[in-house]
Write an enzyme that holds these catalytic residues in place. Structure first.
Site, PDB file in Angstrom:
ATOM      1  N   LYS A  54      30.294 -39.160 -61.675  1.00 51.12           N
ATOM      2  CA  LYS A  54      30.648 -39.846 -60.429  1.00 51.12           C
ATOM      3  C   LYS A  54      29.387 -40.219 -59.659  1.00 51.12           C
ATOM      4  CE  LYS A  54      35.194 -37.732 -60.169  1.00 51.12           C
ATOM      5  NZ  LYS A  54      35.975 -36.553 -59.799  1.00 51.12           N
ATOM      6  N   GLN A  98      35.851 -31.722 -55.548  1.00 52.47           N
ATOM      7  CA  GLN A  98      36.241 -31.683 -56.957  1.00 52.47           C
ATOM      8  C   GLN A  98      37.206 -30.513 -57.186  1.00 52.47           C
ATOM      9  OE1 GLN A  98      35.242 -33.933 -59.413  1.00 52.47           O
ATOM     10  NE2 GLN A  98      36.713 -32.878 -60.719  1.00 52.47           N
ATOM     11  N   ASP A 121      40.178 -39.928 -52.536  1.00 48.96           N
ATOM     12  CA  ASP A 121      41.047 -39.484 -53.629  1.00 48.96           C
ATOM     13  C   ASP A 121      42.518 -39.744 -53.295  1.00 48.96           C
ATOM     14  OD1 ASP A 121      40.110 -38.566 -55.999  1.00 48.96           O
ATOM     15  OD2 ASP A 121      39.881 -36.473 -55.387  1.00 48.96           O
TER      16      ASP A 121
END
Ligand code: NAD
Length: 286
Positions: A54, A98, A121
């Protein structure tokens, strides 16, 4: 009929190229790059690989990217403090914690602490609610990527019969909402659904997001249907396969995503795209 393969890698590259142009325009206008910061707690090796990817992808697309690596024994309070710090940091447009976090931390408490305007997200209840009531907002990356794959394939969703198999908050439910938003007639199937094969046989668009290798048999697929396989399963031999019996399904479908190389590459691309969306929306709010 042999299906066209939906090339997620190529489409993800196209999305990243668009992101790079938008990021450059943002930098020219606002004097800073759109910023994505990731918090990683603990030593899960897979998570470390994902986060590295990422960060590298963000840099390549002209975004500011940074990773905050925290030890496995980080307390929930310390993690919440870090989230609040990034919420308050003006150069940070997107925050990603994460998952999974270590067991002693409640992931819901962390998601609830995120500033929804930075929720790239699409996991906060605010983002989910905005999606279901048809308001602008940040959409979860994987479903967002699936929609882009359908659009790039030229699939007409208006009035189409779609089935989504799997009802997770991360994938199944948001895809169902996005298909509904585009006027598909949506069946949302799950582990308690009766006669799944018959429901799939009626569908013009099949989205499989279960996590069970080849659960969806090739002969369930209607001739000419479009199949998006979100599932990632590892065989005992170490091969990655999807939730759909690919070899048989591709003889019936009009278009199908391979696993790997279909949905997978889209997730990071949409994360970058969401970060630029968040940056632009935050700049506009001011
Ligand atoms: P999950 O475990 O949270 O949800 C699975 C869903 O499948 C549940 O809603 C359950 O009701 C349903 N289900 C289970 N057994 C079923 C059955 N026999 N028949 C019908 N439905 C059944 O999983 P998730 O997080 O939504 O992920 C689903 C899959 O997608 C996993 O393989 C995951 O690895 C993959 N995934 C891929 C990406 C990507 O970037 N490609 C991203 C997220 C998830």
């Amino acid at each position: 009929m042999t299906a066209t393969l939906i090339d997620g890698k190529a489409i993800a590259e196209k999305v990243k190229a668009e992101v790079a142009l938008r990021a450059a325009a943002f930098l020219a206008k606002h004097g800073r790059k759109p910023g994505l910061e990731v918090i990683l707690v603990g030593d899960d090796p897979a998570s470390h690989v994902y986060v590295k990817n990422k960060e590298a992808s963000a840099g390549k697309a002209g975004l500011h990217g940074a990773v905050h690596r925290m030890p496995a024994d980080t307390t929930q309070a310390a993690l919440l403090e870090k989230v609040r710090e990034l919420n308050a940091a003006d150069h940070v447009d997107g925050i990603l914690v994460q998952l999974p976090v270590p067991k002693h931390i409640d992931p819901l408490a962390i998601v609830d602490a995120l500033d929804p305007s930075k929720d790239v997200d699409g996991l906060t209840p605010e983002s989910a609610g905005r999606l279901w009531v048809g308001r602008k907002g940040l959409r979860p990356c994987t479903p967002h990527g699936c929609m882009r794959l359908l659009d790039e394939t030229g699939v007409k969703l208006d009035g189409a019969r779609a089935i989504v198999i799997g009802r997770s908050n991360l994938v199944g439910k948001p895809i169902a909402a996005m298909l509904l938003e585009r006027n598909a007639t949506v069946v949302l199937a799950h582990s308690r659904t009766k006669d799944l094969a018959d429901r799939v046989r009626e569908a013009d668009v099949v989205i499989a997001a279960v996590g069970k290798a080849e659960l969806v048999r090739g002969d369930w697929i209607q001739e000419g249907a479009v199949v998006i396989d979100v599932g990632i399963n590892r065989t005992p031999e170490g091969k990655l396969i999807g939730d759909v019996e690919f070899a048989a399904a591709k003889e019936r479908a009009r278009a199908i995503t391979p696993v790997p190389g279909g949905v997978g590459p889209m997730t990071i691309a949409m994360l970058l795209s969401n970060t630029v969306d968040a940056a632009e929306a935050r700049a506009e709010m001011r």
